[in-house]
Design a protein around this motif. Structure first.
Motif, PDB file in Angstrom:
ATOM      1  N   UNK A 193      13.604   9.989  38.662  1.00 56.52           N
ATOM      2  CA  UNK A 193      13.885   8.898  39.606  1.00 56.52           C
ATOM      3  C   UNK A 193      13.209   9.174  40.943  1.00 56.52           C
ATOM      4  N   UNK A 194      13.247  10.416  41.388  1.00 55.98           N
ATOM      5  CA  UNK A 194      12.585  10.775  42.645  1.00 55.98           C
ATOM      6  C   UNK A 194      11.085  10.614  42.551  1.00 55.98           C
ATOM      7  N   UNK A 195      10.511  11.016  41.427  1.00 55.81           N
ATOM      8  CA  UNK A 195       9.070  10.884  41.219  1.00 55.81           C
ATOM      9  C   UNK A 195       8.661   9.415  41.188  1.00 55.81           C
ATOM     10  N   UNK A 196       9.447   8.592  40.500  1.00 52.38           N
ATOM     11  CA  UNK A 196       9.136   7.162  40.460  1.00 52.38           C
ATOM     12  C   UNK A 196       9.212   6.552  41.852  1.00 52.38           C
ATOM     13  N   UNK A 246      12.149  -3.763  43.090  1.00 47.77           N
ATOM     14  CA  UNK A 246      11.851  -2.547  42.318  1.00 47.77           C
ATOM     15  C   UNK A 246      12.066  -1.304  43.177  1.00 47.77           C
ATOM     16  N   UNK A 247      11.643  -1.352  44.425  1.00 45.83           N
ATOM     17  CA  UNK A 247      11.858  -0.217  45.328  1.00 45.83           C
ATOM     18  C   UNK A 247      13.334   0.062  45.552  1.00 45.83           C
ATOM     19  N   UNK A 248      14.114  -1.003  45.725  1.00 48.70           N
ATOM     20  CA  UNK A 248      15.564  -0.837  45.912  1.00 48.70           C
ATOM     21  C   UNK A 248      16.193  -0.264  44.646  1.00 48.70           C
ATOM     22  N   UNK A 249      15.734  -0.736  43.477  1.00 53.94           N
ATOM     23  CA  UNK A 249      16.279  -0.224  42.206  1.00 53.94           C
ATOM     24  C   UNK A 249      15.984   1.260  42.027  1.00 53.94           C
ATOM     25  N   UNK A 307      15.593   3.462  44.460  1.00 50.07           N
ATOM     26  CA  UNK A 307      16.495   4.173  45.381  1.00 50.07           C
ATOM     27  C   UNK A 307      17.932   4.170  44.865  1.00 50.07           C
ATOM     28  N   UNK A 308      18.360   3.043  44.316  1.00 48.04           N
ATOM     29  CA  UNK A 308      19.698   2.965  43.732  1.00 48.04           C
ATOM     30  C   UNK A 308      19.828   3.925  42.549  1.00 48.04           C
ATOM     31  N   UNK A 309      18.797   3.988  41.711  1.00 48.21           N
ATOM     32  CA  UNK A 309      18.803   4.912  40.570  1.00 48.21           C
ATOM     33  C   UNK A 309      18.906   6.354  41.049  1.00 48.21           C
ATOM     34  N   UNK A 310      18.201   6.670  42.124  1.00 45.57           N
ATOM     35  CA  UNK A 310      18.265   8.024  42.679  1.00 45.57           C
ATOM     36  C   UNK A 310      19.676   8.340  43.164  1.00 45.57           C
ATOM     37  N   UNK A 311      20.298   7.385  43.835  1.00 42.92           N
ATOM     38  CA  UNK A 311      21.676   7.582  44.303  1.00 42.92           C
ATOM     39  C   UNK A 311      22.659   7.729  43.151  1.00 42.92           C
ATOM     40  N   UNK A 312      22.528   6.881  42.136  1.00 41.14           N
ATOM     41  CA  UNK A 312      23.419   6.949  40.966  1.00 41.14           C
ATOM     42  C   UNK A 312      23.230   8.280  40.248  1.00 41.14           C
ATOM     43  N   UNK A 313      21.993   8.729  40.122  1.00 39.12           N
ATOM     44  CA  UNK A 313      21.718  10.014  39.460  1.00 39.12           C
ATOM     45  C   UNK A 313      22.326  11.169  40.262  1.00 39.12           C
ATOM     46  N   UNK A 316      18.041   1.766  35.430  1.00 35.95           N
ATOM     47  CA  UNK A 316      17.545   1.241  36.706  1.00 35.95           C
ATOM     48  C   UNK A 316      16.089   1.633  36.942  1.00 35.95           C
ATOM     49  N   UNK A 317      15.739   2.877  36.619  1.00 33.80           N
ATOM     50  CA  UNK A 317      14.342   3.316  36.781  1.00 33.80           C
ATOM     51  C   UNK A 317      13.434   2.538  35.829  1.00 33.80           C
TER      52      UNK A 317
END
Length: 176
Positions: free
Chosen positions: A27-30, A51-54, A56-62, A104-105
């Protein structure tokens, strides 16, 4: 719950934690690729923003999922025996959140396949070489056994027998 059940829960959590760290890195790499890419995709600006928000959201959820599972995998203090059921629920929630982060990613990454405007192959220029000369233009429908071409300079439609075609190359512009 017995100590054996607690050990199995911890072992399972440690295995899932390895997967979660991979998801977190992905998620961070994406996110880094999404923000640092040049040119970007052909997606509209609003779709790119979503897509950018998704990402960041994926990173937070992870991150939240990793925290939940890590608390079970390496507890700071030994949980009381009655807490094993809550720990199991936390583990399942962390696993579910991990799958949500992957989803999300994947949705955010799907904007890379947005069709480019004007990317239709109709109207693409080609250069056709034969023993008698070279033509440049766009392909058009033709009868069997011939290559149909609309010559760029004159707009004339020509049918070139396939047996005479020596080369067919896509070009950006016609002429030298």
């Amino acid at each position: 719950m017995t100590d054996d059940a607690d050990d199995r829960l911890q072992t399972s959590a440690r295995g899932w934690l390895t997967l979660q760290l991979a998801v977190l890195g992905f998620a961070g790499l994406c996110g880094a690729i999404k923000s640092g890419g040049t040119g970007g995709s052909a997606a509209p600006r609003a779709v790119e923003a979503v897509a950018g928000v998704l990402v960041l959201l994926a990173l937070g959820v992870a991150c939240v999922a990793t925290y939940l599972v890590a608390r079970i995998a390496w507890p700071v203090h030994a949980p009381p025996p009655t807490d094993a059921v809550r720990a199991g629920r936390r583990l399942r929630l962390g696993i579910g959140l991990t799958f949500l982060a992957v989803l999300l990613v994947a949705v955010a990454a799907s904007t890379a396949w947005w069709p480019e405007e004007g990317s239709s192959k109709a109207g693409a220029l080609v250069e056709v070489s034969t023993a008698s000369g070279t033509w440049c233009g766009t392909l058009r429908p033709s009868g069997g056994g011939a290559l149909g071409l609309e010559v760029a300079d004159t707009g004339q439609a020509v049918d070139i027998p396939l047996g005479e075609v020596a080369a067919l190359l896509p070009v950006g512009t016609c002429g030298t």
